[in-house]
Structure formats: structure tokens, C-alpha cells
Design a protein around this motif. Sequence first.
Motif, PDB file in Angstrom:
ATOM      1  N   ALA A 128       0.814  -1.225   0.000  1.00 39.60           N
ATOM      2  CA  ALA A 128       0.000   0.000   0.000  1.00 39.60           C
ATOM      3  C   ALA A 128       0.846   1.273   0.000  1.00 39.60           C
ATOM      4  O   ALA A 128       0.435   2.290  -0.565  1.00 39.60           O
ATOM      5  N   LEU A 129       2.007   1.231   0.627  1.00 36.45           N
ATOM      6  CA  LEU A 129       2.827   2.450   0.736  1.00 36.45           C
ATOM      7  C   LEU A 129       3.167   3.077  -0.614  1.00 36.45           C
ATOM      8  O   LEU A 129       2.949   4.283  -0.796  1.00 36.45           O
ATOM      9  N   PRO A 130       3.701   2.341  -1.585  1.00 36.32           N
ATOM     10  CA  PRO A 130       3.990   2.988  -2.869  1.00 36.32           C
ATOM     11  C   PRO A 130       2.715   3.418  -3.604  1.00 36.32           C
ATOM     12  O   PRO A 130       2.717   4.441  -4.297  1.00 36.32           O
ATOM     13  N   VAL A 131       1.634   2.652  -3.440  1.00 36.00           N
ATOM     14  CA  VAL A 131       0.370   3.037  -4.073  1.00 36.00           C
ATOM     15  C   VAL A 131      -0.103   4.370  -3.493  1.00 36.00           C
ATOM     16  O   VAL A 131      -0.513   5.276  -4.231  1.00 36.00           O
ATOM     17  N   LEU A 132      -0.022   4.511  -2.182  1.00 33.76           N
ATOM     18  CA  LEU A 132      -0.419   5.769  -1.541  1.00 33.76           C
ATOM     19  C   LEU A 132       0.474   6.925  -1.988  1.00 33.76           C
ATOM     20  O   LEU A 132      -0.001   8.039  -2.183  1.00 33.76           O
ATOM     21  N   GLY A 133       1.772   6.641  -2.170  1.00 27.77           N
ATOM     22  CA  GLY A 133       2.681   7.682  -2.655  1.00 27.77           C
ATOM     23  C   GLY A 133       2.288   8.181  -4.033  1.00 27.77           C
ATOM     24  O   GLY A 133       2.255   9.396  -4.288  1.00 27.77           O
TER      25      GLY A 133
END
Length: 178
Positions: free
Chosen positions: A165-170
Amino acid sequence: MKYREKTIWMTRTAAFIALVIVLQAVTAPLGNTLVTGTLVNAVLIVAVMTGGLLSGAGVGAVSPVMAKLVGIGPLWSLIPFIALGNMTLVLVWHLVGNGPWGRRFFPGAAAVLAGAGAKFLVLYIGIVRLAVPILLKLPQPQAAVVSGMFSVPQLITALLGGALALPVLGVLRRSRFF
């Protein structure tokens, strides 16, 4: 909430619910809960971080019901525990991911660890320690299988879902999606 904001919120929430349903249906034939669980957890996290607490909680509550309906969910009696575990992940991400301590250190790293740990504890205590031995009174072979599914694998899928989720949120932040 203004009408336009409410419409956007409802649309995002519905899109996340649809995405969870599709992911569960598509990954069900694989028979691999690691893949399905990771993807569902990532969607829950993106839902809460882009749509807010109610959006994430709604997706988290619907997810285990839909999993059961597409044939990958466990016993119906375990669904409330799974929904509670999902909503715990969502709540922790909401609090830690948006909190000052989550931003001060490594943005999202605190939320990944805290959310995965909290979900694991809720599922482990709720299913492995309460539901299986006390409420369901399953025979030992079946109890071992169910308990195994809701212990360490849940921690792993929550950690991997957070990492995904972290890169998607970025990307979503840079695109001004939220």
C-alpha cells in the motif's frame, strides 16, 4: 459533508468494495491466502487513507462476507472476527498513518507495523483463543487448520499488504487523488 464530497466518498468506497470483490474472485482459484490476504489488506489500507475511517471500515466489514460468497471465506461464525480484525487494521492505519508520529519517523512504516500487529492480535485472540476452542468446539484436526490460518499468516499478509500500500499511496498523493 457537502453533497459533492459525499458523492466522491460514496464513489470511492463503492470502488474499493468492488475492487476487493474482484480481487477475491480472481485470486480464489489460486488457493493461496497469502496472495489474496495481501491484496485485500492493501486495498483496506488505501481505502482508509484515501476515503477516511468510515470508508476503510465499510470495506473491511464487507470483505469477509464477500470472500465467503465467492467461496474462499471460512465458517460463517468466524466472519465477525475477521471483520473486526480488518476494522482494527483500518483504525490503526487511520490513527497512526495520519498521526504526527507516523509522519515524523518513516511515513507509513509505523502504520505498517502497528496495523499488522494489531490485526494479528485481534484475530489470534478472537479466533485461535476464543472462537475455535470455546465457541465452535471444533474437532482437533479442523481446529488446527483454522487456528493455523488465523495466526502468523495473518501477520504476514498484513505486513505485506502495508508494504504494498505504501507505494500506491505515494503515487495517489502525487496525483492529488486525496
